[in-house]
Design a protein around this motif. Structure first.
Motif, PDB file in Angstrom:
ATOM      1  N   ARG A   1      21.272 -29.839  -4.392  1.00 15.16           N
ATOM      2  CA  ARG A   1      21.303 -28.462  -3.515  1.00 15.16           C
ATOM      3  C   ARG A   1      22.299 -27.803  -2.658  1.00 15.16           C
ATOM      4  NH1 ARG A   1      17.949 -29.874   0.703  1.00 15.16           N
ATOM      5  NH2 ARG A   1      19.209 -29.636   2.280  1.00 15.16           N
ATOM      6  N   ILE A   2      22.903 -28.570  -1.950  1.00 15.26           N
ATOM      7  CA  ILE A   2      23.556 -28.897  -0.856  1.00 15.26           C
ATOM      8  C   ILE A   2      24.813 -28.091  -1.926  1.00 15.26           C
ATOM      9  CG2 ILE A   2      25.940 -29.686   0.727  1.00 15.26           C
ATOM     10  CD1 ILE A   2      23.677 -31.071   2.449  1.00 15.26           C
ATOM     11  N   VAL A   3      25.810 -29.403  -2.945  1.00 18.73           N
ATOM     12  CA  VAL A   3      27.175 -28.674  -3.527  1.00 18.73           C
ATOM     13  C   VAL A   3      26.726 -27.422  -4.785  1.00 18.73           C
ATOM     14  CG1 VAL A   3      28.261 -30.090  -5.342  1.00 18.73           C
ATOM     15  CG2 VAL A   3      26.987 -31.030  -3.903  1.00 18.73           C
ATOM     16  N   ARG A   4      25.237 -27.415  -5.213  1.00 11.44           N
ATOM     17  CA  ARG A   4      25.666 -26.333  -6.094  1.00 11.44           C
ATOM     18  C   ARG A   4      25.745 -24.964  -5.193  1.00 11.44           C
ATOM     19  NH1 ARG A   4      20.167 -28.670  -9.053  1.00 11.44           N
ATOM     20  NH2 ARG A   4      22.063 -29.790 -11.148  1.00 11.44           N
ATOM     21  N   ALA A   5      24.637 -25.045  -3.966  1.00  8.42           N
ATOM     22  CA  ALA A   5      24.957 -24.069  -3.143  1.00  8.42           C
ATOM     23  C   ALA A   5      26.740 -23.718  -2.337  1.00  8.42           C
ATOM     24  CB  ALA A   5      24.324 -23.677  -1.310  1.00  8.42           C
TER      25      ALA A   5
ATOM     26  N   GLY B   1      31.758 -18.885  -5.240  1.00  9.19           N
ATOM     27  CA  GLY B   1      32.774 -17.906  -6.221  1.00  9.19           C
ATOM     28  C   GLY B   1      32.497 -18.512  -7.616  1.00  9.19           C
ATOM     29  N   CYS B   2      32.336 -20.068  -7.506  1.00  7.34           N
ATOM     30  CA  CYS B   2      32.654 -20.425  -9.013  1.00  7.34           C
ATOM     31  C   CYS B   2      31.673 -20.064  -9.957  1.00  7.34           C
ATOM     32  CB  CYS B   2      32.161 -22.108  -8.669  1.00  7.34           C
ATOM     33  SG  CYS B   2      33.138 -23.378  -7.138  1.00  7.34           S
TER      34      CYS B   2
ATOM     35  N   LEU C   1      36.639 -25.851  -1.100  1.00  7.98           N
ATOM     36  CA  LEU C   1      35.515 -26.292  -1.992  1.00  7.98           C
ATOM     37  C   LEU C   1      34.926 -27.350  -1.940  1.00  7.98           C
ATOM     38  CD1 LEU C   1      32.782 -25.162  -2.806  1.00  7.98           C
ATOM     39  CD2 LEU C   1      33.882 -25.626  -5.386  1.00  7.98           C
ATOM     40  N   THR C   2      35.751 -27.892  -1.578  1.00  9.87           N
ATOM     41  CA  THR C   2      35.793 -29.819  -1.628  1.00  9.87           C
ATOM     42  C   THR C   2      35.096 -30.209  -0.332  1.00  9.87           C
ATOM     43  OG1 THR C   2      36.820 -30.548  -3.777  1.00  9.87           O
ATOM     44  CG2 THR C   2      36.251 -32.474  -1.758  1.00  9.87           C
ATOM     45  N   ALA C   3      36.586 -29.193   0.466  1.00 13.77           N
ATOM     46  CA  ALA C   3      36.254 -29.697   2.057  1.00 13.77           C
ATOM     47  C   ALA C   3      34.997 -29.066   3.218  1.00 13.77           C
ATOM     48  CB  ALA C   3      37.583 -29.140   3.077  1.00 13.77           C
ATOM     49  N   ALA C   4      34.669 -28.203   2.072  1.00 13.59           N
ATOM     50  CA  ALA C   4      32.811 -27.775   2.844  1.00 13.59           C
ATOM     51  C   ALA C   4      32.061 -28.738   2.518  1.00 13.59           C
ATOM     52  CB  ALA C   4      32.663 -26.090   1.854  1.00 13.59           C
ATOM     53  N   VAL C   5      32.102 -29.048   1.057  1.00 11.75           N
ATOM     54  CA  VAL C   5      30.785 -30.010   0.502  1.00 11.75           C
ATOM     55  C   VAL C   5      30.550 -31.222   1.360  1.00 11.75           C
ATOM     56  CG1 VAL C   5      30.285 -31.416  -0.941  1.00 11.75           C
ATOM     57  CG2 VAL C   5      31.234 -28.902  -1.549  1.00 11.75           C
ATOM     58  N   VAL C   6      32.152 -31.967   1.559  1.00 17.06           N
ATOM     59  CA  VAL C   6      32.148 -33.184   2.086  1.00 17.06           C
ATOM     60  C   VAL C   6      31.145 -32.893   3.696  1.00 17.06           C
ATOM     61  CG1 VAL C   6      33.800 -34.965   3.446  1.00 17.06           C
ATOM     62  CG2 VAL C   6      34.006 -34.112   0.451  1.00 17.06           C
TER      63      VAL C   6
ATOM     64  N   GLU D   1      28.941 -30.596 -11.924  1.00 18.76           N
ATOM     65  CA  GLU D   1      28.372 -31.576 -12.517  1.00 18.76           C
ATOM     66  C   GLU D   1      28.190 -32.677 -12.139  1.00 18.76           C
ATOM     67  OE1 GLU D   1      31.325 -32.415 -16.335  1.00 18.76           O
ATOM     68  OE2 GLU D   1      30.727 -30.610 -17.226  1.00 18.76           O
ATOM     69  N   PHE D   2      27.090 -33.337 -12.597  1.00 16.79           N
ATOM     70  CA  PHE D   2      27.396 -34.564 -10.981  1.00 16.79           C
ATOM     71  C   PHE D   2      26.733 -35.634 -12.175  1.00 16.79           C
ATOM     72  CE2 PHE D   2      25.036 -31.116  -9.515  1.00 16.79           C
ATOM     73  CZ  PHE D   2      25.149 -31.417  -8.152  1.00 16.79           C
ATOM     74  N   ARG D   3      27.346 -37.210 -12.284  1.00 16.36           N
ATOM     75  CA  ARG D   3      27.377 -37.962 -13.101  1.00 16.36           C
ATOM     76  C   ARG D   3      26.615 -39.313 -12.069  1.00 16.36           C
ATOM     77  NH1 ARG D   3      31.664 -41.954 -14.822  1.00 16.36           N
ATOM     78  NH2 ARG D   3      30.443 -42.854 -16.874  1.00 16.36           N
ATOM     79  N   PHE D   4      25.998 -39.778 -12.666  1.00 12.88           N
ATOM     80  CA  PHE D   4      24.855 -40.820 -11.821  1.00 12.88           C
ATOM     81  C   PHE D   4      25.764 -42.769 -12.523  1.00 12.88           C
ATOM     82  CE2 PHE D   4      22.508 -37.459 -10.061  1.00 12.88           C
ATOM     83  CZ  PHE D   4      22.038 -37.844  -9.384  1.00 12.88           C
TER      84      PHE D   4
END
Length: 457
Positions: free
Chosen positions: A294-298, A304-305, A229-234, A310-313
């Motif tokens: 949007r991208i991370v959630r999608a 299938g998560c 999942l991380t690879a896809a997000v990056v 979680e987003f931390r600024f």
């Protein structure tokens, strides 16, 4: 008028006459030898406080937001001008080879002993501010008004200005009509760069946690693999700049850190990535932040998560956007004093926490830079087309200001302050909307608390 005579003439008269700056290079070298990390600048702050004793008529306050210090000189009626200098170092091992190179080390926030270096020139900023104070102190008969010097810690972590403001900076010093700041950077030594408009980018640092489902490495079908999942997000995040920003707009979305898993036979149940985002335009920064969410959630949904990311600024800074009115007040005096060495500044892709201070006061500001690379070294690299290769940048182990640039940074600071003291600032030059804190897309600022410093007095 609050200034009698041209700022350039006043400064030249001071430098050749009553202002003793013979101590400045030695002070700079001492500061360079012993850099301290952001939030741990105890000895540096003590040294600055000791140096300030040479100015008995300035009101000194220490321990603001940790190790922050202010010095105020009230010299009759007139404008109030604030000048800021930062003084923290970086966890970098110096490789300059000069006799006064840092061999210092310090415990970082994780308890590790790390080498420290003034790899961004904050030692030069501090020596410059004290030198400018010497000039302004020596020519008090030539100007009237109030000068506020702010010595700020923890700029590199982007918490120092916030720390001073939240600890009551606005109550400690008089409200300025204008704020000024100067930074050293690669460039022909002694060249002063100044322009209106956006000069440094905003900085948004985001930590994202992705939640999958762990399993034995031999049974990936029983997992929701956060590594995949991380690879896809990056990879998908790379499309924000190339596909969602207009070609003429600058933007950076860098995935700077990935953490996932501890063993080769375990699929972990979560992964964490850290993003650094830089923009000149607030409009496109906000658009990019929404695209990241949007991208991370999608991608998480596609994987299938069962749990939302979680987003931390953890770091939010506005762009440094120079006020055109302040530029028009200061730049002619730079041109007068430095001649052909006064040039236009190109926007810088780094970020700064300086604007936090003028925003807190609701006043306009100006940020400029001074080149510190020996001119022969710069000319050789430029002729060979190797500026990016042969000239150490800020934060590089080889970054080292040319000592010959120190008089220029000092005189630039004094000229700018005098130029602003000589201008009749209208009350409320900047609107509330213009100088209000940036809208960070509804996310908390996540500002870390500053360390306890010496007691305020």
């Amino acid at each position: 008028m609050s200034v009698s005579g041209s700022p350039s003439h006043i400064v030249r008269t001071a430098v050749t006459g009553g202002a003793d700056l013979s101590w400045q290079v030695d002070l700079y070298k001492d500061l360079h030898r012993y850099p301290e990390l952001s939030g741990a600048e105890r000895e540096t702050a003590a040294r600055i406080a000791a140096e300030l004793r040479r100015y008995p008529d300035w009101e000194v306050t220490t321990g603001i937001g940790g190790y922050g210090i202010t010095a105020v000189l009230r010299n009759g009626e007139g404008p109030t001008v604030l000048y800021r200098a930062d003084f923290d170092g970086l966890p970098v091992a110096e490789a300059t080879g000069v006799p006064y190179a840092s061999t210092h080390s310090q415990l970082n926030a994780e308890g590790q002993q790390v080498p420290t270096m003034h790899a961004c020139g904050h030692d030069a900023h501090t020596a410059t501010a004290l030198g400018a104070m010497t000039i302004l102190d020596a020519v008090r008969s030539s100007w009237s008004g109030t000068v506020v010097m702010v010595f700020q810690p923890a700029e590199e972590l982007a918490i120092g200005a916030h720390g001073m403001v939240t600890d009551g900076l606005c109550d400690v010093v008089p409200r300025p009509d204008v704020c000024l700041d100067q930074h050293v950077l690669p460039g022909p030594s002694g060249t002063v760069y100044c322009s209106p408009g956006p000069m440094t980018t905003s900085s948004t640092t985001i930590e994202i946690t992705l939640f999958g489902r762990g399993a034995h490495a031999s049974m990936p079908h029983r997992s929701v693999d956060p590594v995949v999942l991380t690879a896809a997000v990056v990879m998908r995040l790379q499309t924000i700049i190339s596909r969602e920003l207009p070609p003429g707009e600058f933007g950076v979305v860098t995935v700077a850190s990935i953490e996932a898993g501890k063993a080769n036979n375990v699929i972990p149940d979560s992964a964490k990535i850290a993003l650094s985002c830089r923009f000149y335009s607030e409009k496109w920064r906000l658009r990019a932040v929404e695209a990241i969410k949007r991208i991370v959630r999608a991608e998480a949904a596609a994987a299938g998560c069962e749990r939302e990311p979680e987003f931390r600024f953890v770091g939010l800074l506005a762009a440094t956007d120079n006020d055109e009115g302040v530029f028009e007040v200061v730049r002619p005096h730079f041109d007068d004093h430095f001649g052909e060495d006064s040039r236009d500044m190109d926007p810088w892709t780094a970020s700064e926490d300086f604007p936090v201070i003028p925003t807190a006061f609701g006043c306009p500001y100006l940020f400029w830079t001074v080149g510190i690379t020996p001119r022969r070294q710069w000319a050789r690299a430029e002729a060979a087309g190797r500026l990016d290769i042969d000239i150490p940048s800020n934060h590089n182990p080889g970054f080292l200001p040319d000592l010959g640039s120190l008089p220029v940074t000092t005189e630039a600071a004094a000229v700018a302050v005098l130029a602003c003291l000589g201008h009749q600032w209208r009350d409320g030059d900047a609107s509330d909307d213009e100088w209000a804190a940036a809208d960070w897309a509804g996310e908390p600022a996540g500002t870390a608390a500053a360390p306890a410093g010496s007691p305020r007095h």
